[in-house]
Design a protein around this motif. Structure first.
Motif, PDB file in Angstrom:
ATOM      1  N   SER A 112      59.838 -30.703  13.447  1.00  0.00           N
ATOM      2  CA  SER A 112      59.398 -30.347  12.100  1.00  0.00           C
ATOM      3  C   SER A 112      59.537 -31.559  11.187  1.00  0.00           C
ATOM      4  O   SER A 112      60.608 -32.178  11.134  1.00  0.00           O
ATOM      5  CB  SER A 112      60.233 -29.186  11.548  1.00  0.00           C
ATOM      6  OG  SER A 112      60.304 -28.118  12.470  1.00  0.00           O
TER       7      SER A 112
ATOM      8  N   PRO B 262      56.886 -22.055  10.960  1.00  0.00           N
ATOM      9  CA  PRO B 262      57.010 -21.496   9.613  1.00  0.00           C
ATOM     10  C   PRO B 262      57.543 -22.474   8.576  1.00  0.00           C
ATOM     11  O   PRO B 262      57.574 -22.136   7.396  1.00  0.00           O
ATOM     12  CB  PRO B 262      57.996 -20.335   9.819  1.00  0.00           C
ATOM     13  CG  PRO B 262      58.788 -20.727  11.014  1.00  0.00           C
ATOM     14  CD  PRO B 262      57.848 -21.479  11.904  1.00  0.00           C
TER      15      PRO B 262
ATOM     16  N   THR C 159      52.436 -25.564  14.028  1.00  0.00           N
ATOM     17  CA  THR C 159      53.202 -26.088  12.887  1.00  0.00           C
ATOM     18  C   THR C 159      54.528 -25.364  12.713  1.00  0.00           C
ATOM     19  O   THR C 159      55.541 -25.973  12.398  1.00  0.00           O
ATOM     20  CB  THR C 159      52.398 -25.966  11.590  1.00  0.00           C
ATOM     21  OG1 THR C 159      52.077 -24.594  11.345  1.00  0.00           O
ATOM     22  CG2 THR C 159      51.112 -26.782  11.679  1.00  0.00           C
TER      23      THR C 159
ATOM     24  N   TRP D 247      47.937 -19.732   6.228  1.00  0.00           N
ATOM     25  CA  TRP D 247      47.167 -19.666   7.473  1.00  0.00           C
ATOM     26  C   TRP D 247      47.359 -18.318   8.158  1.00  0.00           C
ATOM     27  O   TRP D 247      46.420 -17.782   8.757  1.00  0.00           O
ATOM     28  CB  TRP D 247      47.576 -20.797   8.405  1.00  0.00           C
ATOM     29  CG  TRP D 247      46.907 -22.108   8.091  1.00  0.00           C
ATOM     30  CD1 TRP D 247      47.460 -23.201   7.518  1.00  0.00           C
ATOM     31  CD2 TRP D 247      45.525 -22.431   8.332  1.00  0.00           C
ATOM     32  NE1 TRP D 247      46.518 -24.199   7.377  1.00  0.00           N
ATOM     33  CE2 TRP D 247      45.327 -23.759   7.877  1.00  0.00           C
ATOM     34  CE3 TRP D 247      44.453 -21.737   8.884  1.00  0.00           C
ATOM     35  CZ2 TRP D 247      44.096 -24.397   7.968  1.00  0.00           C
ATOM     36  CZ3 TRP D 247      43.218 -22.375   8.975  1.00  0.00           C
ATOM     37  CH2 TRP D 247      43.048 -23.690   8.523  1.00  0.00           C
ATOM     38  N   LYS D 248      48.558 -17.779   8.067  1.00  0.00           N
ATOM     39  CA  LYS D 248      48.800 -16.468   8.666  1.00  0.00           C
ATOM     40  C   LYS D 248      47.968 -15.398   7.980  1.00  0.00           C
ATOM     41  O   LYS D 248      47.386 -14.516   8.631  1.00  0.00           O
ATOM     42  CB  LYS D 248      50.293 -16.125   8.552  1.00  0.00           C
ATOM     43  CG  LYS D 248      50.699 -14.911   9.367  1.00  0.00           C
ATOM     44  CD  LYS D 248      50.575 -15.201  10.849  1.00  0.00           C
ATOM     45  CE  LYS D 248      50.790 -13.953  11.671  1.00  0.00           C
ATOM     46  NZ  LYS D 248      50.679 -14.204  13.115  1.00  0.00           N
TER      47      LYS D 248
ATOM     48  N   ILE E 101      49.057 -21.960  13.184  1.00  0.00           N
ATOM     49  CA  ILE E 101      50.249 -21.112  13.094  1.00  0.00           C
ATOM     50  C   ILE E 101      51.221 -21.432  14.221  1.00  0.00           C
ATOM     51  O   ILE E 101      52.426 -21.591  14.006  1.00  0.00           O
ATOM     52  CB  ILE E 101      49.842 -19.627  13.127  1.00  0.00           C
ATOM     53  CG1 ILE E 101      49.097 -19.239  11.852  1.00  0.00           C
ATOM     54  CG2 ILE E 101      51.072 -18.733  13.311  1.00  0.00           C
ATOM     55  CD1 ILE E 101      48.400 -17.906  11.935  1.00  0.00           C
TER      56      ILE E 101
ATOM     57  N   TRP F 205      51.949 -22.469   6.008  1.00  0.00           N
ATOM     58  CA  TRP F 205      52.013 -21.601   7.186  1.00  0.00           C
ATOM     59  C   TRP F 205      51.685 -20.158   6.837  1.00  0.00           C
ATOM     60  O   TRP F 205      50.906 -19.505   7.541  1.00  0.00           O
ATOM     61  CB  TRP F 205      53.404 -21.685   7.800  1.00  0.00           C
ATOM     62  CG  TRP F 205      53.526 -21.016   9.124  1.00  0.00           C
ATOM     63  CD1 TRP F 205      53.266 -21.545  10.359  1.00  0.00           C
ATOM     64  CD2 TRP F 205      53.954 -19.657   9.363  1.00  0.00           C
ATOM     65  NE1 TRP F 205      53.502 -20.627  11.343  1.00  0.00           N
ATOM     66  CE2 TRP F 205      53.935 -19.449  10.765  1.00  0.00           C
ATOM     67  CE3 TRP F 205      54.357 -18.617   8.549  1.00  0.00           C
ATOM     68  CZ2 TRP F 205      54.294 -18.246  11.351  1.00  0.00           C
ATOM     69  CZ3 TRP F 205      54.709 -17.407   9.130  1.00  0.00           C
ATOM     70  CH2 TRP F 205      54.679 -17.238  10.514  1.00  0.00           C
TER      71      TRP F 205
ATOM     72  N   SER G 265      57.886 -14.785   8.019  1.00  0.00           N
ATOM     73  CA  SER G 265      57.775 -15.992   8.814  1.00  0.00           C
ATOM     74  C   SER G 265      58.479 -15.901  10.147  1.00  0.00           C
ATOM     75  O   SER G 265      58.176 -16.666  11.051  1.00  0.00           O
ATOM     76  CB  SER G 265      58.350 -17.178   8.032  1.00  0.00           C
ATOM     77  OG  SER G 265      59.735 -17.002   7.830  1.00  0.00           O
TER      78      SER G 265
END
Length: 443
Positions: A30, A306, A304, A314-315, A301, A311, A19
């Motif tokens: 966040s 890590p 948002t 999506w990565k 990515i 996350w 991350s």
């Protein structure tokens, strides 16, 4: 207090290491809701000797089950800390050796704030002065698995300029990126100008693919210009001020047009044949939607961060889709090579087809090298390079892309005097013999 299970240490390490590899820091907001994760990575930053972390946390809510196995939890086991990657590896070893039961107990970490200092409040503001230059990650630790945490986190990490006291919100290894992107954008605008001159000068032999190549050049230049402005605003203010939207738009268009161009050149469209076969159209129908998905994943990515529970997913989606696209664009080039080999044996123009065959083989090799370098080598450079020189991986990637564009433009430029039309009988015979020897070698 519950201990962190040793069996989960490797998983925590992988999540943490994965991350923090791609985050470009800025002022980040966040929102964490009912989260019981042991480790929540929030951001990463390369500090100089005059680094600062501003942490503002509000709407803190702890969800404790009723009846609770621990009615009086030790809130010192919930909090924020800064750590380097090397320090984190040692902390994991301490956990595995049972020297500590919570990362917040390690002296290797720089504790920013723990919840035992809240004293009933639901918010706090902290300013952390960082005098030890290094690459640090901001992490929240929850060593009380029975508690779910909700909070809004605003984090701002920056370095102070030694002379003007101005804030630099870009990481120490990325502060020169605005100038780098702007310089490369000028190079691509210049190349677009040169390409327009070539198209005008050789307009009698220009095909549609050449105009498409011009569009790819312009979109690449605009993408770099927007990225330069995006990073410049982040550097000065911590936010992109809307330039990130333009960057995403041109990044999306550049990605789609570049992969489409590779497919079209690989098929020989417009300069070898005026149409696409069904299987070639299917490749485009696969590549273009996948590029849409890849760009959506990239936006998620970047925006948002890590801390999001999805996350990492999506990565992985982004990496998988990118690999599929890179593999898909190779098929049309392979098909063209196969068709040219068959034509060389049957239509009596061995020399012409041998030259075309050699060109497409070179292009196939160059595309593979370009994909390998920009996907694998660049990632390796980011991993092994000191945080102060992370900009070098960006320069390496842009130089590789520039070289690929130059190779493509030079080898597939419009030709006023096509060399295929001036081949004599001796060259024809030599080419036929070369193809014959090649076939025997393969057999």
């Amino acid at each position: 207090m519950a201990e962190v299970p040793s069996s989960s240490l490797i998983i925590l390490l992988l999540i943490f290491s994965f991350s923090i590899s791609f985050v470009l820091s800025e002022i980040r907001f966040s929102e964490i809701r009912s989260d019981d994760r042991t480790i929540i990575p929030l951001d990463e930053f390369g500090f100089t000797h005059r680094g600062r972390l501003e942490l503002n946390v509000s709407h803190i809510s702890l969800s404790i089950p009723s009846p609770s196995p621990n009615p009086n939890p030790d809130l010192s086991n919930l909090g924020f800390f800064l750590c380097t990657r090397d320090a984190w590896l040692h902390v994991l070893q301490q956990l595995e050796d049972a020297e500590i039961s919570c990362p917040l107990q390690s002296h290797l970490l720089k504790i920013v704030f723990t919840f035992h200092s809240l004293h009933g409040a639901d918010r706090f503001d902290a300013l952390h002065l960082q005098s030890e230059a290094d690459q640090y990650s901001l992490v929240f630790a929850n060593c009380l698995p029975e508690i779910k945490v909700s909070m809004d986190v605003r984090s701002a990490m920056y370095n102070l300029d030694g002379r003007t006291e101005t804030r630099d919100y870009l990481s120490a290894g990325r502060t020169v990126l605005p100038r780098i992107y702007f310089l490369f954008s000028l190079i691509y605008f210049a190349l677009a100008g040169v390409w327009i001159h070539v198209l005008h000068k050789k307009r009698l032999t220009v095909f549609q693919i050449h105009f498409f190549m011009l569009a790819v050049l312009i979109l690449k230049a605009l993408n770099l210009l927007c990225e330069a402005e995006d990073k410049s605003y982040i550097k000065r203010t911590g936010t992109a001020h809307g330039w990130d939207v333009l960057f995403y738009i041109f990044s999306f268009l550049k990605g789609i047009t570049l992969f489409t161009l590779i497919v079209l050149i690989g098929t020989g469209w417009s300069f070898l044949k005026p149409y696409l076969q069904d299987k070639e159209k299917k490749v485009l129908m696969i590549v273009i939607p996948l590029q849409v998905v890849a760009n959506i994943a990239q936006v998620v990515i970047d925006e948002t961060g890590p801390y999001g529970q999805d996350w990492v997913t999506w990565k992985q989606v982004f990496l998988l889709v990118d690999v599929i696209c890179c593999c898909a664009v190779l098929f049309p080039i392979v098909w063209s090579i196969k068709n040219l080999r068959e034509a060389a044996r049957s239509d009596g123009k061995a020399a012409v087809n041998l030259m075309k065959l050699t060109l497409f083989r070179q292009y196939y090799i160059v595309v593979i090298c370009y994909i390998y370098f920009t996907r694998v080598v660049i990632y390796a450079l980011e991993t092994i390079t000191s945080y102060r020189y992370l900009w070098t991986s960006v320069v390496a990637g842009e130089l590789a892309t520039l070289a690929f564009y130059l190779f493509t433009g030079y080898n597939f430029k419009p030709e006023a005097h096509n060399p295929y039309f001036v081949i004599d009988d001796e060259e024809e015979e030599a080419a036929a013999e070369a193809l014959k020897l090649e076939d025997e070698f393969e057999l």
